[in-house]
Design a protein around this motif. Structure first.
Motif, PDB file in Angstrom:
ATOM      1  N   TYR A  40       0.822  -1.217   0.000  1.00 12.39           N
ATOM      2  CA  TYR A  40       0.000   0.000   0.000  1.00 12.39           C
ATOM      3  C   TYR A  40       0.859   1.272   0.000  1.00 12.39           C
ATOM      4  O   TYR A  40       0.625   2.183  -0.796  1.00 12.39           O
ATOM      5  N   SER A  41       1.853   1.332   0.861  1.00 13.38           N
ATOM      6  CA  SER A  41       2.703   2.532   0.930  1.00 13.38           C
ATOM      7  C   SER A  41       3.465   2.745  -0.372  1.00 13.38           C
ATOM      8  O   SER A  41       3.589   3.882  -0.843  1.00 13.38           O
ATOM      9  N   LEU A  42       3.976   1.666  -0.948  1.00 14.13           N
ATOM     10  CA  LEU A  42       4.701   1.774  -2.216  1.00 14.13           C
ATOM     11  C   LEU A  42       3.800   2.380  -3.292  1.00 14.13           C
ATOM     12  O   LEU A  42       4.194   3.326  -3.989  1.00 14.13           O
ATOM     13  N   VAL A  43       2.602   1.871  -3.419  1.00 11.24           N
ATOM     14  CA  VAL A  43       1.672   2.351  -4.436  1.00 11.24           C
ATOM     15  C   VAL A  43       1.260   3.793  -4.147  1.00 11.24           C
ATOM     16  O   VAL A  43       1.244   4.634  -5.054  1.00 11.24           O
ATOM     17  N   CYS A  44       0.969   4.097  -2.900  1.00 15.10           N
ATOM     18  CA  CYS A  44       0.547   5.468  -2.547  1.00 15.10           C
ATOM     19  C   CYS A  44       1.665   6.480  -2.769  1.00 15.10           C
ATOM     20  O   CYS A  44       1.424   7.562  -3.322  1.00 15.10           O
ATOM     21  N   PHE A  45       2.877   6.152  -2.341  1.00 11.12           N
ATOM     22  CA  PHE A  45       3.992   7.087  -2.533  1.00 11.12           C
ATOM     23  C   PHE A  45       4.288   7.282  -4.022  1.00 11.12           C
ATOM     24  O   PHE A  45       4.596   8.384  -4.463  1.00 11.12           O
ATOM     25  N   LEU A  69      11.852   4.431  -2.907  1.00 11.80           N
ATOM     26  CA  LEU A  69      13.030   3.556  -2.925  1.00 11.80           C
ATOM     27  C   LEU A  69      13.101   2.685  -1.673  1.00 11.80           C
ATOM     28  O   LEU A  69      13.427   1.500  -1.751  1.00 11.80           O
ATOM     29  N   LYS A  70      12.787   3.254  -0.525  1.00 15.76           N
ATOM     30  CA  LYS A  70      12.772   2.458   0.718  1.00 15.76           C
ATOM     31  C   LYS A  70      11.726   1.362   0.643  1.00 15.76           C
ATOM     32  O   LYS A  70      11.969   0.230   1.078  1.00 15.76           O
ATOM     33  N   LEU A  92      11.044   5.988 -11.596  1.00 14.52           N
ATOM     34  CA  LEU A  92      11.856   6.862 -10.745  1.00 14.52           C
ATOM     35  C   LEU A  92      13.092   7.365 -11.495  1.00 14.52           C
ATOM     36  O   LEU A  92      13.468   8.536 -11.360  1.00 14.52           O
ATOM     37  N   CYS A  93      13.709   6.492 -12.275  1.00 14.81           N
ATOM     38  CA  CYS A  93      14.871   6.895 -13.074  1.00 14.81           C
ATOM     39  C   CYS A  93      14.486   7.975 -14.073  1.00 14.81           C
ATOM     40  O   CYS A  93      15.201   8.981 -14.223  1.00 14.81           O
ATOM     41  N   GLN A  94      13.363   7.789 -14.754  1.00 16.01           N
ATOM     42  CA  GLN A  94      12.921   8.759 -15.762  1.00 16.01           C
ATOM     43  C   GLN A  94      12.542  10.092 -15.114  1.00 16.01           C
ATOM     44  O   GLN A  94      12.894  11.155 -15.628  1.00 16.01           O
ATOM     45  N   VAL A  95      11.853  10.047 -13.990  1.00 17.13           N
ATOM     46  CA  VAL A  95      11.485  11.281 -13.294  1.00 17.13           C
ATOM     47  C   VAL A  95      12.741  11.987 -12.795  1.00 17.13           C
ATOM     48  O   VAL A  95      12.862  13.216 -12.924  1.00 17.13           O
ATOM     49  N   SER A  96      13.682  11.238 -12.260  1.00 16.31           N
ATOM     50  CA  SER A  96      14.940  11.836 -11.787  1.00 16.31           C
ATOM     51  C   SER A  96      15.694  12.483 -12.941  1.00 16.31           C
ATOM     52  O   SER A  96      16.229  13.592 -12.805  1.00 16.31           O
TER      53      SER A  96
END
Length: 146
Positions: A40-45, A69-70, A92-96
Protein backbone atom coordinates in the motif's frame (compact mmCIF):
# COMPACT_ATOMS: atom_id res chain seq x y z
CA UNK A 1 11.73 24.41 -32.11
CA UNK A 2 14.77 24.58 -29.88
CA UNK A 3 16.44 21.18 -29.23
CA UNK A 4 16.28 21.43 -25.43
CA UNK A 5 12.54 22.14 -25.63
CA UNK A 6 12.16 19.09 -27.88
CA UNK A 7 14.17 16.97 -25.41
CA UNK A 8 11.99 18.15 -22.53
CA UNK A 9 8.80 17.31 -24.42
CA UNK A 10 10.16 13.88 -25.27
CA UNK A 11 11.13 13.19 -21.64
CA UNK A 12 7.72 14.39 -20.42
CA UNK A 13 5.95 12.22 -23.01
CA UNK A 14 7.79 9.16 -21.73
CA UNK A 15 6.74 9.97 -18.16
CA UNK A 16 3.14 10.23 -19.35
CA UNK A 17 3.46 6.70 -20.79
CA UNK A 18 4.59 5.49 -17.36
CA UNK A 19 1.60 7.24 -15.78
CA UNK A 20 -0.75 5.21 -17.96
CA UNK A 21 0.78 1.97 -16.73
CA UNK A 22 1.44 2.59 -13.03
CA UNK A 23 -2.18 1.81 -12.07
CA UNK A 24 -3.06 -0.46 -14.99
CA UNK A 25 -4.70 -3.61 -13.70
CA UNK A 26 -2.18 -5.78 -15.53
CA UNK A 27 0.71 -4.11 -13.67
CA UNK A 28 -0.61 -3.35 -10.21
CA UNK A 29 -0.10 -6.06 -7.58
CA UNK A 30 -3.21 -7.75 -6.22
CA UNK A 31 -4.69 -6.26 -3.04
CA UNK A 32 -2.29 -3.28 -3.07
CA UNK A 33 -5.06 -0.73 -2.55
CA UNK A 34 -5.97 -2.24 0.82
CA UNK A 35 -4.43 -0.25 3.65
CA UNK A 36 -3.42 -3.46 5.40
CA UNK A 37 -1.42 -4.69 2.38
CA UNK A 38 2.36 -4.31 2.65
CA UNK A 39 2.45 -2.76 -0.87
CA UNK A 40 0.00 0.00 0.00
CA UNK A 41 2.70 2.53 0.93
CA UNK A 42 4.70 1.77 -2.22
CA UNK A 43 1.67 2.35 -4.44
CA UNK A 44 0.55 5.47 -2.55
CA UNK A 45 3.99 7.09 -2.53
CA UNK A 46 4.41 6.31 -6.24
CA UNK A 47 1.03 7.84 -6.99
CA UNK A 48 2.00 10.90 -4.96
CA UNK A 49 4.90 11.42 -7.38
CA UNK A 50 2.46 11.12 -10.28
CA UNK A 51 0.21 13.78 -8.75
CA UNK A 52 3.12 16.10 -7.94
CA UNK A 53 4.50 15.72 -11.46
CA UNK A 54 1.16 16.44 -13.10
CA UNK A 55 0.79 19.48 -10.82
CA UNK A 56 4.33 20.58 -11.72
CA UNK A 57 5.18 20.68 -8.01
CA UNK A 58 8.64 19.30 -8.71
CA UNK A 59 10.24 20.52 -5.47
CA UNK A 60 8.55 17.83 -3.37
CA UNK A 61 9.13 14.89 -5.73
CA UNK A 62 12.62 13.99 -4.42
CA UNK A 63 11.17 13.41 -0.94
CA UNK A 64 8.75 10.85 -2.34
CA UNK A 65 11.42 9.27 -4.54
CA UNK A 66 13.35 8.52 -1.32
CA UNK A 67 10.23 7.00 0.24
CA UNK A 68 9.45 4.87 -2.80
CA UNK A 69 13.03 3.56 -2.92
CA UNK A 70 12.77 2.46 0.72
CA UNK A 71 9.51 0.69 -0.05
CA UNK A 72 11.03 -1.02 -3.11
CA UNK A 73 13.83 -2.37 -0.92
CA UNK A 74 11.32 -3.59 1.64
CA UNK A 75 9.36 -5.64 -0.93
CA UNK A 76 12.38 -6.70 -2.99
CA UNK A 77 11.93 -10.43 -2.51
CA UNK A 78 8.13 -10.45 -2.42
CA UNK A 79 6.68 -12.71 -5.12
CA UNK A 80 4.21 -11.32 -7.61
CA UNK A 81 5.60 -7.80 -7.76
CA UNK A 82 8.62 -8.14 -10.06
CA UNK A 83 7.04 -6.36 -13.04
CA UNK A 84 5.57 -3.60 -10.89
CA UNK A 85 8.88 -3.11 -9.05
CA UNK A 86 10.73 -2.74 -12.35
CA UNK A 87 8.08 -0.36 -13.68
CA UNK A 88 8.31 1.83 -10.59
CA UNK A 89 12.12 1.79 -10.55
CA UNK A 90 12.35 2.78 -14.22
CA UNK A 91 9.73 5.45 -13.58
CA UNK A 92 11.86 6.86 -10.74
CA UNK A 93 14.87 6.89 -13.07
CA UNK A 94 12.92 8.76 -15.76
CA UNK A 95 11.49 11.28 -13.29
CA UNK A 96 14.94 11.84 -11.79
CA UNK A 97 16.35 12.36 -15.26
CA UNK A 98 13.60 14.85 -16.08
CA UNK A 99 14.10 16.78 -12.85
CA UNK A 100 17.88 16.87 -13.27
CA UNK A 101 17.63 18.13 -16.83
CA UNK A 102 14.54 20.33 -16.77
CA UNK A 103 13.25 20.67 -13.19
CA UNK A 104 15.14 23.81 -12.20
CA UNK A 105 15.53 22.57 -8.61
CA UNK A 106 18.17 23.58 -6.11
CA UNK A 107 21.05 21.32 -7.16
CA UNK A 108 22.42 20.69 -3.68
CA UNK A 109 18.99 19.81 -2.27
CA UNK A 110 18.16 17.64 -5.29
CA UNK A 111 21.47 15.74 -5.19
CA UNK A 112 21.17 15.14 -1.44
CA UNK A 113 17.87 13.32 -1.98
CA UNK A 114 18.28 11.49 -5.30
CA UNK A 115 20.67 8.52 -5.21
CA UNK A 116 23.44 8.59 -7.79
CA UNK A 117 22.29 5.25 -9.23
CA UNK A 118 19.02 6.87 -10.36
CA UNK A 119 20.84 9.83 -11.86
CA UNK A 120 23.33 7.55 -13.61
CA UNK A 121 20.51 5.47 -15.12
CA UNK A 122 19.50 8.37 -17.37
CA UNK A 123 16.36 8.46 -19.45
CA UNK A 124 14.17 5.35 -19.45
CA UNK A 125 11.46 4.13 -21.76
CA UNK A 126 8.11 2.93 -20.48
CA UNK A 127 6.99 -0.53 -21.58
CA UNK A 128 5.06 -0.56 -24.82
CA UNK A 129 1.30 -0.64 -24.47
CA UNK A 130 -1.02 -1.68 -27.31
CA UNK A 131 -4.25 0.20 -26.60
CA UNK A 132 -6.31 -1.84 -29.05
CA UNK A 133 -5.27 -5.24 -27.70
CA UNK A 134 -4.74 -3.91 -24.17
CA UNK A 135 -1.40 -5.71 -23.99
CA UNK A 136 1.73 -4.49 -22.22
CA UNK A 137 5.06 -5.68 -23.60
CA UNK A 138 7.55 -5.92 -20.76
CA UNK A 139 11.25 -5.35 -21.44
CA UNK A 140 13.27 -8.57 -21.55
CA UNK A 141 15.62 -7.48 -18.75
CA UNK A 142 12.63 -7.29 -16.37
CA UNK A 143 11.91 -10.92 -17.00
CA UNK A 144 15.55 -11.86 -16.40
CA UNK A 145 15.56 -10.23 -12.99
CA UNK A 146 17.98 -7.42 -13.92
Amino acid sequence: MNPSNSNEKSARKEIEKFHLLLNHQAMIPAQCYRMSDNLYSLVCFTNQIVALFISKNYQMIPIFIERVLKQLQRVESQPGVIGYRHLVYDYLCQVSYYLAQFGDLDEEWFNSRIPQELLDAGAQNAPEYDHEKMVITLPENWLLGR
